[in-house]
Design a protein around this motif. Structure first.
Motif, PDB file in Angstrom:
ATOM      1  N   CYS A  23     -74.526 -34.926 -18.744  1.00 38.43           N
ATOM      2  CA  CYS A  23     -73.489 -35.356 -19.692  1.00 38.43           C
ATOM      3  C   CYS A  23     -72.163 -35.416 -18.938  1.00 38.43           C
ATOM      4  CB  CYS A  23     -73.424 -34.358 -20.844  1.00 38.43           C
ATOM      5  SG  CYS A  23     -71.864 -34.350 -21.735  1.00 38.43           S
ATOM      6  N   SER A  24     -71.428 -36.504 -19.108  1.00 38.52           N
ATOM      7  CA  SER A  24     -70.188 -36.671 -18.329  1.00 38.52           C
ATOM      8  C   SER A  24     -68.978 -36.036 -19.000  1.00 38.52           C
ATOM      9  CB  SER A  24     -69.929 -38.157 -18.095  1.00 38.52           C
ATOM     10  OG  SER A  24     -69.518 -38.760 -19.308  1.00 38.52           O
ATOM     11  N   ASN A  25     -69.162 -35.508 -20.192  1.00 41.95           N
ATOM     12  CA  ASN A  25     -68.060 -34.920 -20.973  1.00 41.95           C
ATOM     13  C   ASN A  25     -66.985 -35.940 -21.333  1.00 41.95           C
ATOM     14  OD1 ASN A  25     -67.145 -32.651 -22.358  1.00 41.95           O
ATOM     15  ND2 ASN A  25     -65.635 -32.171 -20.807  1.00 41.95           N
ATOM     16  N   CYS A  26     -67.429 -37.189 -21.561  1.00 39.99           N
ATOM     17  CA  CYS A  26     -66.462 -38.217 -21.975  1.00 39.99           C
ATOM     18  C   CYS A  26     -65.987 -37.978 -23.403  1.00 39.99           C
ATOM     19  CB  CYS A  26     -67.081 -39.602 -21.851  1.00 39.99           C
ATOM     20  SG  CYS A  26     -68.407 -39.905 -23.048  1.00 39.99           S
ATOM     21  N   MET A  27     -66.770 -37.266 -24.194  1.00 35.17           N
ATOM     22  CA  MET A  27     -66.459 -36.875 -25.572  1.00 35.17           C
ATOM     23  C   MET A  27     -66.471 -38.043 -26.567  1.00 35.17           C
ATOM     24  SD  MET A  27     -63.570 -34.124 -24.509  1.00 35.17           S
ATOM     25  CE  MET A  27     -63.485 -32.867 -25.741  1.00 35.17           C
ATOM     26  N   CYS A  73     -69.035 -39.040 -28.054  1.00 39.92           N
ATOM     27  CA  CYS A  73     -69.923 -38.670 -29.158  1.00 39.92           C
ATOM     28  C   CYS A  73     -69.144 -37.937 -30.252  1.00 39.92           C
ATOM     29  CB  CYS A  73     -71.097 -37.836 -28.649  1.00 39.92           C
ATOM     30  SG  CYS A  73     -70.643 -36.491 -27.549  1.00 39.92           S
ATOM     31  N   CYS A 125     -73.128 -43.160 -26.653  1.00 42.73           N
ATOM     32  CA  CYS A 125     -73.077 -42.395 -25.394  1.00 42.73           C
ATOM     33  C   CYS A 125     -73.228 -43.340 -24.203  1.00 42.73           C
ATOM     34  CB  CYS A 125     -74.202 -41.355 -25.375  1.00 42.73           C
ATOM     35  SG  CYS A 125     -74.337 -40.532 -23.769  1.00 42.73           S
ATOM     36  N   PRO A 126     -72.220 -43.438 -23.346  1.00 45.09           N
ATOM     37  CA  PRO A 126     -72.313 -44.377 -22.224  1.00 45.09           C
ATOM     38  C   PRO A 126     -73.373 -43.989 -21.195  1.00 45.09           C
ATOM     39  CG  PRO A 126     -70.236 -43.124 -22.137  1.00 45.09           C
ATOM     40  CD  PRO A 126     -70.925 -42.757 -23.410  1.00 45.09           C
ATOM     41  N   VAL A 127     -73.651 -42.689 -21.045  1.00 47.90           N
ATOM     42  CA  VAL A 127     -74.664 -42.284 -20.066  1.00 47.90           C
ATOM     43  C   VAL A 127     -76.051 -42.669 -20.592  1.00 47.90           C
ATOM     44  CG1 VAL A 127     -75.703 -40.346 -18.824  1.00 47.90           C
ATOM     45  CG2 VAL A 127     -73.231 -40.416 -19.153  1.00 47.90           C
ATOM     46  N   PRO A 151     -76.602 -37.199 -26.751  1.00 45.87           N
ATOM     47  CA  PRO A 151     -75.847 -36.093 -27.353  1.00 45.87           C
ATOM     48  C   PRO A 151     -76.535 -35.406 -28.525  1.00 45.87           C
ATOM     49  CG  PRO A 151     -74.740 -38.218 -27.722  1.00 45.87           C
ATOM     50  CD  PRO A 151     -75.861 -38.475 -26.775  1.00 45.87           C
ATOM     51  N   HIS A 208     -71.984 -28.942 -26.162  1.00 51.14           N
ATOM     52  CA  HIS A 208     -72.338 -29.294 -24.779  1.00 51.14           C
ATOM     53  C   HIS A 208     -71.653 -28.357 -23.789  1.00 51.14           C
ATOM     54  CE1 HIS A 208     -72.738 -33.688 -26.381  1.00 51.14           C
ATOM     55  NE2 HIS A 208     -73.722 -32.913 -26.789  1.00 51.14           N
TER      56      HIS A 208
HETATM   57  S1  SF4 Z   1     -69.838 -36.311 -23.928  1.00 50.65           S
HETATM   58 FE1  SF4 Z   1     -71.296 -37.126 -25.422  1.00 50.65          FE
HETATM   59  S2  SF4 Z   1     -71.094 -39.373 -25.222  1.00 50.65           S
HETATM   60 FE2  SF4 Z   1     -70.181 -38.476 -23.362  1.00 50.65          FE
HETATM   61  S3  SF4 Z   1     -71.860 -38.413 -21.851  1.00 50.65           S
HETATM   62 FE3  SF4 Z   1     -71.848 -36.422 -22.906  1.00 50.65          FE
HETATM   63  S4  SF4 Z   1     -73.329 -36.673 -24.539  1.00 50.65           S
HETATM   64 FE4  SF4 Z   1     -72.793 -38.742 -23.868  1.00 50.65          FE
END
Ligand code: SF4
Ligand code: SF4
Length: 488
Positions: free
Chosen positions: A88-92, A94, A51-53, A63, A108
């Motif tokens: 959470c940035s929703n980069c997905m 994870c 997870c980058p965040v 996550p 999420h």
């Molecule tokens: S989508 Fe998953 S990996 Fe991306 S910021 Fe949210 S929790 Fe972290």
């Protein structure tokens, strides 16, 4: 009590607490019970380490907590969703990282929607800002009607200062400029579908007619027998019999970078595909990321209906933005059940992926070149491309063009993640996440940045000063050349 049954908050349960039972976090959402998916989590923490965040923000629990732990391990009387879900940035990333296919981003998205609905004041600055960012499509037509005035006003320091003070939109970034002509205006002026049909027919005749086209497509499929995307698509790996595609351009390509949409149209017509441009709303990506699930539902309902009609009409759906294709393919069927959702998901493709699977794209590129001004790239694969298994394709395709150098920045996240990096409170975190990518880009010392995601492209430019282009524009330069000859 097993390890998996330990509560996440309030420490260990009281000795002899026989009452404890895992319960559904959102009791009213019976049809969306994600507990079976959560049961697949075996706490390896791979999602957390990817997870980058979480990597740069010690306060973000990651996550695993946001997903399976919140879903399974709440106490009976505790239905609150932790506010960190908004971080959470929703980069997905994870999703791709989890070895046990736990539907993390679905958890999420659902939790974020519930959090916004139940907890966030609809009059708060955060809610109003997030709603605006999530609904760019509502505001963009105004800017696109008076693009020069809008660009002038949005570029003023006072406007950016006001945006930060009143709404919490960071003043550190340049707001994206509106194009003087939208993609859809250009498309209509050019003659719409009728003109595309003619051009595609001409191209097919030039290329030896339908039989030769089918043969080439078959050869390409056989050659790509080991292609991951091709395998993943299974039965739907058959091209439209009519060589017809429906273009999902999304908001950014329409209002800000119509050159990307034009490149897609010209490249596909060059391969003999007739292009349709159905009515469409936002793909929903910024709405999912901001917990605006009702907005996303309305947009998705229109999109599914329009795209299902296009499929019925013999077309496959093609997107030029990696987040749009991700949203339609994965998030729609995870969150909605409109009639046709699964079909639309199964027949939606990334623009380059489709050409690789259904045409011999690399063979067609052999011997082409793009000129000295456009020959040295540094490439960033967006997280949403990675999640679709498409991270290697651009480098492989670019390698087929004569005289091009492409440097891959590796698997780092750009950090902007759509609207995430536009929020004043996330700006520093977003730039910290992007540091690795910025360093690789600087080290590459290339001429131009390359990616398929509009907001990654903003971050790449913002963090490095590189000019950024879309892969389709390079393909257009290689395969079509001077577009004024084909469009004049
Ligand atoms: S989508 Fe998953 S990996 Fe991306 S910021 Fe949210 S929790 Fe972290
Ligand atoms: S990667 Fe998957 S299995 Fe591992 S902790 Fe995260 S959700 Fe659970």
């Amino acid at each position: 009590m097993s390890d998996a049954e330990q509560p996440i908050d309030g420490g260990a349960p009281d000795e002899g607490d026989d009452e404890f039972e895992p319960i559904q976090v959102f009791p009213e959402a019976e049809e969306m019970d994600l507990r079976p998916g959560a049961d697949d989590c075996y706490k390896c923490s791979t999602c957390d380490t990817n997870c980058p965040v979480a990597a740069v923000d010690d306060e973000f629990p990651g996550p695993k907590f946001q997903g399976p732990e919140q879903w399974r391990l709440k106490r009976q009387d505790d239905h609150d969703i932790d506010d960190s879900v908004m971080k959470c940035s929703n980069c997905m990333r994870c999703d791709s990282a989890c070895p046990s296919s736990v539907p993390l981003s679905q958890m999420h998205n659902t939790a974020r929607g519930e959090y916004v609905e139940q907890t966030m004041s609809k009059l708060s600055r955060e809610y109003l800002r997030n709603r605006m960012l999530a609904n760019y499509r509502r505001f963009a037509p105004l800017g696109a009607t008076f693009p020069r005035t809008a660009n002038f006003v949005l570029g003023l320091s006072i406007t950016k200062w006001l945006g930060e003070k009143t709404l919490g939109i960071t003043s550190e970034r340049e707001l994206p400029a509106f194009a003087t002509e939208t993609f859809r205006e250009w498309w209509e002026k050019r003659g719409g579908n009728a003109a595309s049909k003619r051009r595609a027919q001409d191209a097919r005749e030039k290329r030896g007619g339908n039989a030769a086209s089918k043969r080439r497509a078959q050869d390409a499929r056989e050659k790509r027998g080991d292609n991951a995307a091709s395998k993943r698509r299974g039965e739907s790996n058959q091209p439209s019999e009519d060589k017809r595609i429906a273009y999902f351009h999304g908001c950014y390509s329409n209002y800000n970078t119509p050159e990307v949409g034009k490149a897609l149209v010209r490249v596909y017509e060059r391969f003999g595909y007739e292009v349709l441009v159905p009515d469409q709303h936002c793909s929903g990506t910024p709405m999912f990321a901001n917990g605006m699930l009702e907005d996303a539902r309305r947009a998705a309902e229109t999109n599914v209906a329009e795209l299902a009609d296009a499929i019925e009409n013999g077309a496959d759906i093609i997107a030029s933005c990696s987040s749009c294709s991700m949203s339609i393919r994965q998030e729609y069927p995870e969150l909605f059940d409109f009639e046709g959702t699964e079909d639309v998901s199964a027949n939606t493709w990334d623009a380059v992926e489709y050409l690789r699977v259904h045409e011999d794209l690399e063979a067609e590129l052999e011997g082409t070149s793009v000129g000295a001004e456009f020959d040295d790239f540094v490439y960033h694969a967006p997280c949403h491309s990675r999640n679709q298994g498409l991270n290697g394709q651009t480098i492989e395709v670019m390698d087929a063009i004569d005289g091009i150098d492409v440097h891959d920045v590796g698997d780092s996240c750009s950090g902007i993640s759509g609207t995430y990096g536009w929020k004043a409170e996330n700006y520093e975190t977003s730039m910290k996440i992007g540091e690795e990518m910025f360093e690789h880009m600087a080290d590459a010392d290339a001429r131009t940045g390359l990616t398929e995601c509009p907001t990654c492209s903003m971050q790449m430019e913002h963090g490095t000063g590189y000019e950024i282009t879309h892969t389709l524009e390079v393909l257009e330069a290689a395969l079509v050349g001077d577009s004024s000859e084909t469009d004049g």
